[in-house]
Design a protein around this motif. Structure first.
Motif, short mmCIF file in Angstrom:
data_model
loop_
_atom_site.label_atom_id
_atom_site.label_comp_id
_atom_site.label_asym_id
_atom_site.label_seq_id
_atom_site.Cartn_x
_atom_site.Cartn_y
_atom_site.Cartn_z
N GLU A 1 0.84 -6.03 12.80
CA GLU A 1 0.42 -7.42 12.80
C GLU A 1 1.19 -8.27 11.79
O GLU A 1 1.32 -9.47 11.96
CB GLU A 1 -1.08 -7.53 12.56
N HIS B 1 0.85 -1.19 0.00
CA HIS B 1 0.00 0.00 0.00
C HIS B 1 0.89 1.24 0.00
O HIS B 1 1.86 1.31 0.75
CB HIS B 1 -0.90 -0.01 1.24
N LYS C 1 -5.99 10.58 11.32
CA LYS C 1 -5.57 9.71 12.41
C LYS C 1 -6.24 8.33 12.33
O LYS C 1 -5.59 7.31 12.57
CB LYS C 1 -5.90 10.38 13.75
N SER C 2 -7.51 8.30 11.97
CA SER C 2 -8.22 7.01 11.89
C SER C 2 -7.63 6.14 10.77
O SER C 2 -7.53 4.92 10.92
CB SER C 2 -9.71 7.23 11.66
N THR C 3 -7.22 6.76 9.69
CA THR C 3 -6.59 6.02 8.60
C THR C 3 -5.24 5.47 9.04
O THR C 3 -4.89 4.32 8.76
CB THR C 3 -6.43 6.93 7.36
N THR D 1 -4.30 4.75 12.04
CA THR D 1 -4.52 3.67 13.01
C THR D 1 -4.64 2.34 12.28
O THR D 1 -4.06 1.33 12.69
CB THR D 1 -5.77 3.95 13.86
N HIS D 2 -5.37 2.34 11.18
CA HIS D 2 -5.50 1.12 10.37
C HIS D 2 -4.15 0.69 9.81
O HIS D 2 -3.77 -0.49 9.88
CB HIS D 2 -6.50 1.35 9.23
N HIS D 3 -3.39 1.63 9.26
CA HIS D 3 -2.09 1.30 8.67
C HIS D 3 -1.11 0.81 9.73
O HIS D 3 -0.34 -0.13 9.47
CB HIS D 3 -1.52 2.50 7.91
N TRP D 4 -1.12 1.42 10.92
CA TRP D 4 -0.24 0.95 12.00
C TRP D 4 -0.58 -0.50 12.33
O TRP D 4 0.32 -1.32 12.54
CB TRP D 4 -0.38 1.78 13.28
N ARG D 5 -1.87 -0.83 12.42
CA ARG D 5 -2.29 -2.19 12.77
C ARG D 5 -1.80 -3.20 11.73
O ARG D 5 -1.23 -4.24 12.08
CB ARG D 5 -3.81 -2.28 12.91
N VAL D 6 -1.98 -2.89 10.45
CA VAL D 6 -1.56 -3.80 9.39
C VAL D 6 -0.04 -4.02 9.45
O VAL D 6 0.45 -5.15 9.37
CB VAL D 6 -1.99 -3.27 8.01
N ARG E 1 1.56 2.86 3.47
CA ARG E 1 2.41 2.01 4.32
C ARG E 1 3.84 1.95 3.77
O ARG E 1 4.81 1.93 4.53
CB ARG E 1 1.80 0.63 4.46
#
Length: 111
Positions: A61, A22, A49-51, A53-58, A25
């Motif tokens: 993990e 992505h 910030k919400s976007t 948060t998703h990228h940090w998680r991916v 990322r």
């Protein structure tokens, strides 16, 4: 590591490649590739910030990054040594590609 941060033996190539595929990322990884840890709020300014948060998680993990909370701040580091040990040369190959992590700016609207 922890449930949030997989051990290098748990890294799956498909997950790492999907995480790095992505543009946002990829730009995060390029910024972190210089080494050291960075405050998450300065890595990719202008992204909601919400976007992020998703990228940090991916990224977390899949094993690409490590997050360290400090008070109300979150610090991010690239797990370069772990990735190099599990997939030798992968990050070097990606980072050597000039376009990796340098997503093109949106085109200006026509007048």
């Amino acid at each position: 590591m922890t449930a949030l941060h997989p051990s290098p033996e748990q890294f799956q190539l498909e997950e790492v490649l999907a995480a790095l595929g992505h543009p946002v990322r990829a730009s995060i990884v390029r910024r972190l590739s210089s080494g050291g840890e960075m405050f998450c709020g300065v890595i990719v300014p202008g992204v909601p910030k919400s976007t992020l948060t998703h990228h940090w998680r991916v990224l977390r993990e899949s094993g690409v990054i490590c997050q360290r909370p400090s008070g109300r701040k979150l610090y991010i580091t690239l797990r370069r040594d772990d990735l190099d040990a599990r997939f030798p040369g992968l990050l070097d190959l990606l980072l050597s590609e000039e376009s990796f992590g340098t997503a093109a700016a949106p085109a200006a609207p026509a007048d």
